[in-house]
Write a protein that holds these residues in place. Structure first.
Motif, PDB file in Angstrom:
ATOM      1  N   VAL B  59       0.865  -1.180   0.000  1.00  0.00           N
ATOM      2  CA  VAL B  59       0.000   0.000   0.000  1.00  0.00           C
ATOM      3  C   VAL B  59       0.897   1.224   0.000  1.00  0.00           C
ATOM      4  O   VAL B  59       1.785   1.347   0.853  1.00  0.00           O
ATOM      5  N   GLY B  60       0.700   2.112  -0.962  1.00  0.00           N
ATOM      6  CA  GLY B  60       1.451   3.366  -1.010  1.00  0.00           C
ATOM      7  C   GLY B  60       0.519   4.509  -0.655  1.00  0.00           C
ATOM      8  O   GLY B  60      -0.515   4.690  -1.285  1.00  0.00           O
ATOM      9  N   LEU B  61       0.874   5.261   0.397  1.00  0.00           N
ATOM     10  CA  LEU B  61       0.019   6.358   0.850  1.00  0.00           C
ATOM     11  C   LEU B  61       0.624   7.684   0.421  1.00  0.00           C
ATOM     12  O   LEU B  61       1.819   7.911   0.607  1.00  0.00           O
ATOM     13  N   SER B  62      -0.177   8.556  -0.148  1.00  0.00           N
ATOM     14  CA  SER B  62       0.331   9.851  -0.574  1.00  0.00           C
ATOM     15  C   SER B  62      -0.437  10.952   0.147  1.00  0.00           C
ATOM     16  O   SER B  62      -1.666  10.927   0.206  1.00  0.00           O
ATOM     17  N   LEU B  63       0.298  11.894   0.710  1.00  0.00           N
ATOM     18  CA  LEU B  63      -0.373  12.943   1.479  1.00  0.00           C
ATOM     19  C   LEU B  63       0.462  14.215   1.458  1.00  0.00           C
ATOM     20  O   LEU B  63       1.674  14.178   1.676  1.00  0.00           O
ATOM     21  N   LEU B  64      -0.207  15.319   1.182  1.00  0.00           N
ATOM     22  CA  LEU B  64       0.532  16.579   1.107  1.00  0.00           C
ATOM     23  C   LEU B  64       0.010  17.640   2.080  1.00  0.00           C
ATOM     24  O   LEU B  64       0.419  18.788   2.034  1.00  0.00           O
ATOM     25  N   SER B  65      -0.902  17.236   2.953  1.00  0.00           N
ATOM     26  CA  SER B  65      -1.535  18.246   3.796  1.00  0.00           C
ATOM     27  C   SER B  65      -0.866  18.409   5.156  1.00  0.00           C
ATOM     28  O   SER B  65      -1.148  19.355   5.880  1.00  0.00           O
ATOM     29  N   GLY B  66       0.010  17.464   5.526  1.00  0.00           N
ATOM     30  CA  GLY B  66       0.667  17.575   6.825  1.00  0.00           C
ATOM     31  C   GLY B  66       0.075  16.679   7.895  1.00  0.00           C
ATOM     32  O   GLY B  66       0.565  16.637   9.019  1.00  0.00           O
ATOM     33  N   ALA B  67      -0.975  15.920   7.541  1.00  0.00           N
ATOM     34  CA  ALA B  67      -1.623  15.067   8.549  1.00  0.00           C
ATOM     35  C   ALA B  67      -1.045  13.653   8.592  1.00  0.00           C
ATOM     36  O   ALA B  67      -1.648  12.750   9.166  1.00  0.00           O
ATOM     37  N   HIS B  68       0.148  13.489   7.984  1.00  0.00           N
ATOM     38  CA  HIS B  68       0.703  12.129   7.851  1.00  0.00           C
ATOM     39  C   HIS B  68       0.950  11.442   9.189  1.00  0.00           C
ATOM     40  O   HIS B  68       0.763  10.244   9.318  1.00  0.00           O
ATOM     41  N   ASN B  69       1.378  12.203  10.218  1.00  0.00           N
ATOM     42  CA  ASN B  69       1.686  11.562  11.501  1.00  0.00           C
ATOM     43  C   ASN B  69       0.453  10.939  12.155  1.00  0.00           C
ATOM     44  O   ASN B  69       0.565  10.010  12.945  1.00  0.00           O
ATOM     45  N   GLU B  70      -0.715  11.462  11.822  1.00  0.00           N
ATOM     46  CA  GLU B  70      -1.946  10.875  12.359  1.00  0.00           C
ATOM     47  C   GLU B  70      -2.466   9.781  11.427  1.00  0.00           C
ATOM     48  O   GLU B  70      -2.794   8.684  11.856  1.00  0.00           O
ATOM     49  N   LEU B  71      -2.557  10.101  10.124  1.00  0.00           N
ATOM     50  CA  LEU B  71      -3.286   9.219   9.205  1.00  0.00           C
ATOM     51  C   LEU B  71      -2.492   7.976   8.771  1.00  0.00           C
ATOM     52  O   LEU B  71      -3.054   6.891   8.667  1.00  0.00           O
ATOM     53  N   PHE B  72      -1.194   8.140   8.530  1.00  0.00           N
ATOM     54  CA  PHE B  72      -0.419   6.970   8.079  1.00  0.00           C
ATOM     55  C   PHE B  72      -0.437   5.847   9.122  1.00  0.00           C
ATOM     56  O   PHE B  72      -0.781   4.699   8.799  1.00  0.00           O
ATOM     57  N   PRO B  73      -0.097   6.160  10.399  1.00  0.00           N
ATOM     58  CA  PRO B  73      -0.116   5.074  11.396  1.00  0.00           C
ATOM     59  C   PRO B  73      -1.507   4.465  11.586  1.00  0.00           C
ATOM     60  O   PRO B  73      -1.635   3.267  11.838  1.00  0.00           O
ATOM     61  N   GLU B  74      -2.553   5.291  11.408  1.00  0.00           N
ATOM     62  CA  GLU B  74      -3.909   4.763  11.566  1.00  0.00           C
ATOM     63  C   GLU B  74      -4.217   3.723  10.485  1.00  0.00           C
ATOM     64  O   GLU B  74      -4.822   2.682  10.760  1.00  0.00           O
ATOM     65  N   VAL B  75      -3.767   4.011   9.259  1.00  0.00           N
ATOM     66  CA  VAL B  75      -3.973   3.035   8.177  1.00  0.00           C
ATOM     67  C   VAL B  75      -3.249   1.736   8.510  1.00  0.00           C
ATOM     68  O   VAL B  75      -3.801   0.646   8.385  1.00  0.00           O
ATOM     69  N   VAL B  76      -1.989   1.858   8.997  1.00  0.00           N
ATOM     70  CA  VAL B  76      -1.218   0.653   9.333  1.00  0.00           C
ATOM     71  C   VAL B  76      -1.958  -0.175  10.368  1.00  0.00           C
ATOM     72  O   VAL B  76      -2.155  -1.386  10.201  1.00  0.00           O
ATOM     73  N   SER B  77      -2.413   0.478  11.446  1.00  0.00           N
ATOM     74  CA  SER B  77      -3.007  -0.325  12.515  1.00  0.00           C
ATOM     75  C   SER B  77      -4.337  -0.947  12.086  1.00  0.00           C
ATOM     76  O   SER B  77      -4.650  -2.075  12.463  1.00  0.00           O
TER      77      SER B  77
END
Lengths: 319, 134
Positions: B59-77
């Protein structure tokens, strides 16, 4: 029974997803899997949705999912997109239009690449339908790749085929031609918000009048829809269900399903023979050497195959 | 038929800048992978369900808004919770260097920032493809 089959029958989505991958990758346990789930198949109704690229198939599927969920039916979608003839890769983008349903437990969407298969679906589609059927989905929607004139295999997989047309594809002579225009059960004129949509409907109706109307004739519905404006979808559902009801009454649905089994058996037989024969021939002598001989005109392609086929029949013993 | 590598390219969060995601999708298609693209503004739940149903390997996640620290780990879990133990997750976008080690700790195995040659992404996939399950 293998664990995967059990979990497919229980309807676990991770198992369903993995089973479809087994089929796509021709996993060594694929046939056992199908054997085990097959007794649980036969409850689902399969709708094929086909039409040219950009005609709105995915958007219509999105609306159909909404309607079917509203009446409590579990829906599965197989959306096929083409594989690259160069890299073998693919971009599977049909989900984009259906992502609203991604978290609905009663909806399962799977994208499939055609992987070189030319009929508008993938070679794995017919077995994937069995998996979804055994997993308890009531309705299975098969969305083909965007088709031209000859990708008609969806007809062999579906109980009913919805052919999606749009304005701007040509005059009634195009509609008169053989091929994809012949496989539609329900004709959907999408983008009805466009000016010349009425003309498309008139042309389709005009062509359908040429059909032979014997005792078994069931009129093909022609429905105007606008996926964009969410119009005509209820009519499409009503007409399609009505059509299915009618072909069922006249025994045509059963005949269709039996024809599907015949086609499938033929496909499996030729696939297996082809594989055995190819292995046999290439074990005897390298195919490259034969190509060279044929290239040098020392033998013809037919005499090559006939000669080898004869030896195959004489010498072949199942390992 | 040999196993084909399947990759989900997803955009969580609210930004609509999907040129990077589309570029990656296209390049991975050209490299011979099957890429599932789900469009912009996807919830972590929708991304997780898509990954499971599509039985993807990456899974490749792309994000440019700055919310990566919240959203990326949430997808993983979420993916781990749904049984996608072997799915390899990577990310990309405008991500400050300081955040990368945090994200790696949270299970995002690689982060590709702007200017990364596509070859690096393909090398990452090729180096890890022996870990995927069949």
């Amino acid at each position: 029974m293998i664990e995967l089959s059990e979990n497919v029958i229980k309807g676990q989505s991770r198992a369903v997803a993995r089973a479809i991958s087994w089929i796509e990758n021709d996993h060594e346990m694929k046939e056992s899997l199908i054997d085990q789930i097959y007794p649980y198949c036969g409850k689902a109704v399969v709708w094929g949705i086909t039409g040219p690229p950009g005609s709105g198939k995915s958007s219509l599927v999105d609306h159909l999912i909404f309607r079917m969920r509203a009446v409590g039916k579990k829906v599965a979608v197989i959306a096929v997109d083409p594989s690259s003839p160069f890299s073998g890769g693919a971009i599977l983008g049909d989900r984009i239009r259906m992502q609203k349903h991604a978290t609905d437990e009663g909806v399962f969407i799977r994208s499939m690449a055609s992987r070189g298969h030319l009929g508008g679906v993938s070679g794995a589609t017919s077995d994937a339908i069995k998996v979804l059927d055994a997993a308890g989905y009531d309705l299975i929607l098969i969305e083909t790749i965007g088709v031209g004139q000859t990708e008609i295999e969806v007809m062999e997989l579906s109980d009913v085929v919805l052919l999606v047309l749009v304005p701007g594809l040509g005059d009634e002579i195009q509609a008169l031609k053989a091929g994809v225009m012949e496989i539609g059960d329900v004709f959907v004129v999408n983008k009805s918000d466009r000016d010349d949509a009425d003309k498309v409907r008139a042309e389709v109706k005009y062509i359908l009048e040429f059909k032979e109307q014997n005792g078994n004739y069931i009129e093909n519905p022609v429905v105007m829809t606008s996926a964009k404006l969410n119009e005509g979808i209820d009519q499409l559902l009503k007409d399609t269900e009505n059509y299915l009801h009618n072909i069922n009454l006249k025994g045509q649905l059963e005949a269709r399903r039996k024809l599907r089994i015949l086609n499938e058996i033929n496909r499996i037989i030729s696939g297996k023979i082809e594989e055995e024969l190819k292995t046999f021939i290439t074990q005897k002598e390298k195919l490259d050497n034969w190509i060279e001989k044929i290239y040098q005109k020392k033998c013809s392609p037919y005499s090559f195959v006939n000669e080898n086929f004869k030896t195959f029949l004489k010498e072949y013993k199942k390992p | 038929m040999a196993k084909k590598i399947r990759i989900l390219i997803a955009k969580p969060g609210l930004d609509g800048h999907d040129r990077g995601a589309k570029y990656i999708a296209r390049a991975l298609k050209d490299a011979g992978y099957e890429v599932i693209y789900t469009g912009i503004r996807q919830s972590p739940q929708a991304i997780c369900k898509s990954a499971i149903q599509e039985d993807v390997d990456f899974v490749g996640l792309s994000l440019l808004s700055g919310a990566h620290n919240e959203l990326f780990p949430e997808v993983v879990s979420l993916i781990r919770k749904e049984g996608g133990d072997n799915i390899i997750i990577f990310g990309g976008g405008v991500i400050p260097n300081d955040d990368i080690s945090y994200l790696k700790k949270k299970g995002i195995e690689a982060i590709f920032t702007p200017g990364t040659p596509i070859k690096d992404v393909i090398n990452f996939i090729e180096a890890n493809k022996s870990r995927i399950s069949h």
